[in-house]
Scaffold this motif. Structure first.
Motif, PDB file in Angstrom:
ATOM      1  N   TYR A  62       0.835  -1.197   0.000  1.00 33.03           N
ATOM      2  CA  TYR A  62       0.000   0.000   0.000  1.00 33.03           C
ATOM      3  C   TYR A  62       0.875   1.253   0.000  1.00 33.03           C
ATOM      4  CZ  TYR A  62      -3.996  -2.902   1.374  1.00 33.03           C
ATOM      5  OH  TYR A  62      -4.983  -3.849   1.409  1.00 33.03           O
ATOM      6  N   GLY A  63       2.089   1.145   0.516  1.00 30.58           N
ATOM      7  CA  GLY A  63       2.985   2.286   0.692  1.00 30.58           C
ATOM      8  C   GLY A  63       4.077   2.358  -0.362  1.00 30.58           C
ATOM      9  N   SER A  64       5.278   2.753   0.073  1.00 32.64           N
ATOM     10  CA  SER A  64       6.393   3.019  -0.829  1.00 32.64           C
ATOM     11  C   SER A  64       7.514   2.004  -0.612  1.00 32.64           C
ATOM     12  CB  SER A  64       6.915   4.432  -0.556  1.00 32.64           C
ATOM     13  OG  SER A  64       8.067   4.683  -1.311  1.00 32.64           O
ATOM     14  N   VAL A  65       7.963   1.385  -1.715  1.00 28.05           N
ATOM     15  CA  VAL A  65       9.058   0.416  -1.654  1.00 28.05           C
ATOM     16  C   VAL A  65      10.071   0.738  -2.741  1.00 28.05           C
ATOM     17  CG1 VAL A  65       9.739  -2.012  -1.858  1.00 28.05           C
ATOM     18  CG2 VAL A  65       7.572  -1.419  -0.757  1.00 28.05           C
ATOM     19  N   GLU A  66      11.348   0.757  -2.343  1.00 28.44           N
ATOM     20  CA  GLU A  66      12.443   0.894  -3.286  1.00 28.44           C
ATOM     21  C   GLU A  66      13.336  -0.320  -3.098  1.00 28.44           C
ATOM     22  OE1 GLU A  66      16.116   3.950  -4.148  1.00 28.44           O
ATOM     23  OE2 GLU A  66      14.256   4.786  -3.353  1.00 28.44           O
ATOM     24  N   GLY A  67      13.196  -1.312  -4.001  1.00 26.78           N
ATOM     25  CA  GLY A  67      13.962  -2.541  -3.886  1.00 26.78           C
ATOM     26  C   GLY A  67      13.321  -3.654  -4.689  1.00 26.78           C
ATOM     27  N   GLU A  68      13.974  -4.790  -4.695  1.00 26.58           N
ATOM     28  CA  GLU A  68      13.504  -5.943  -5.461  1.00 26.58           C
ATOM     29  C   GLU A  68      12.487  -6.748  -4.658  1.00 26.58           C
ATOM     30  OE1 GLU A  68      15.782  -9.909  -6.580  1.00 26.58           O
ATOM     31  OE2 GLU A  68      16.465  -8.223  -7.813  1.00 26.58           O
ATOM     32  N   GLN A  79      -2.597   3.096  -4.175  1.00 29.85           N
ATOM     33  CA  GLN A  79      -1.730   4.208  -3.808  1.00 29.85           C
ATOM     34  C   GLN A  79      -0.265   3.788  -3.650  1.00 29.85           C
ATOM     35  OE1 GLN A  79      -3.909   2.576  -1.963  1.00 29.85           O
ATOM     36  NE2 GLN A  79      -3.774   3.048   0.191  1.00 29.85           N
ATOM     37  N   SER A  80       0.068   2.542  -4.004  1.00 23.70           N
ATOM     38  CA  SER A  80       1.429   2.039  -3.809  1.00 23.70           C
ATOM     39  C   SER A  80       2.404   2.631  -4.826  1.00 23.70           C
ATOM     40  CB  SER A  80       1.450   0.509  -3.906  1.00 23.70           C
ATOM     41  OG  SER A  80       1.106   0.089  -5.208  1.00 23.70           O
ATOM     42  N   ARG A  81       3.689   2.690  -4.399  1.00 20.49           N
ATOM     43  CA  ARG A  81       4.761   3.155  -5.258  1.00 20.49           C
ATOM     44  C   ARG A  81       5.915   2.159  -5.118  1.00 20.49           C
ATOM     45  NH1 ARG A  81       2.903   6.476  -2.075  1.00 20.49           N
ATOM     46  NH2 ARG A  81       4.722   6.662  -0.736  1.00 20.49           N
ATOM     47  N   MET A  93      -2.288  -5.662  -9.890  1.00 20.80           N
ATOM     48  CA  MET A  93      -1.930  -4.242  -9.783  1.00 20.80           C
ATOM     49  C   MET A  93      -3.183  -3.414  -9.994  1.00 20.80           C
ATOM     50  SD  MET A  93       1.119  -2.460 -11.899  1.00 20.80           S
ATOM     51  CE  MET A  93       1.452  -0.713 -11.805  1.00 20.80           C
ATOM     52  N   GLU A  94      -3.552  -2.643  -8.971  1.00 25.45           N
ATOM     53  CA  GLU A  94      -4.743  -1.806  -9.061  1.00 25.45           C
ATOM     54  C   GLU A  94      -4.446  -0.524  -9.829  1.00 25.45           C
ATOM     55  OE1 GLU A  94      -6.206  -1.072  -5.100  1.00 25.45           O
ATOM     56  OE2 GLU A  94      -6.826  -3.163  -4.844  1.00 25.45           O
ATOM     57  N   GLU A  95      -5.496   0.043 -10.411  1.00 25.63           N
ATOM     58  CA  GLU A  95      -5.363   1.329 -11.093  1.00 25.63           C
ATOM     59  C   GLU A  95      -4.856   2.369 -10.106  1.00 25.63           C
ATOM     60  OE1 GLU A  95      -8.218   4.522 -13.418  1.00 25.63           O
ATOM     61  OE2 GLU A  95      -8.880   2.451 -13.218  1.00 25.63           O
ATOM     62  N   GLY A  96      -3.847   3.136 -10.511  1.00 22.45           N
ATOM     63  CA  GLY A  96      -3.263   4.156  -9.647  1.00 22.45           C
ATOM     64  C   GLY A  96      -1.950   3.721  -9.020  1.00 22.45           C
ATOM     65  N   ALA A  97      -1.678   2.432  -8.997  1.00 22.27           N
ATOM     66  CA  ALA A  97      -0.399   1.939  -8.464  1.00 22.27           C
ATOM     67  C   ALA A  97       0.728   2.372  -9.395  1.00 22.27           C
ATOM     68  CB  ALA A  97      -0.430   0.421  -8.336  1.00 22.27           C
TER      69      ALA A  97
END
Length: 106
Positions: A62-68, A79-81, A93-97
């Motif tokens: 739901y939040g922000s992830v930088e990684g594999e 709302q995920s990034r 993958m939902e619309e907006g992700a």
């Protein structure tokens, strides 16, 4: 003991290092490091900021992830990034992700 115990890292918690768990985990804080579970599920909450690789049976972001990401099943909520590659058997993958990276599905 129950096998479906949920571990919880609340918003406001910051961890630098490796996290290993065997059941389910909800993360709402900031993690810099690797998150690993052989078969468990991890939920990355809306307020969570993760910098590091995540390996688990089921990953829901739901939040922000930088990684594999490596999982049997990966879900990217609206709302995920995610900035990084995904290797999974099942991806939703939902619309907006937001996804910036490569995917390997199957």
């Amino acid at each position: 003991m129950s096998d479906n115990i949920t571990n919880f890292l609340a918003a406001g918690i910051e961890i630098n290092g490796t996290i290993r768990f065997s059941n389910d985990m909800q993360i709402d804080g900031k993690i810099e490091g690797e998150i690993t579970s052989e078969h468990g599920s991890v939920t990355i909450g809306e307020s969570a900021e993760i910098k590091g690789n995540i390996t688990a049976g089921n990953i829901c972001i739901y939040g922000s992830v930088e990684g594999e990401i490596k999982a049997q099943k990966c879900q990217l909520k609206h709302q995920s990034r995610l900035k990084g590659d995904i290797k999974t058997k099942t991806l939703s993958m939902e619309e907006g992700a937001q996804l910036s990276g490569r995917t390997e599905i199957g």
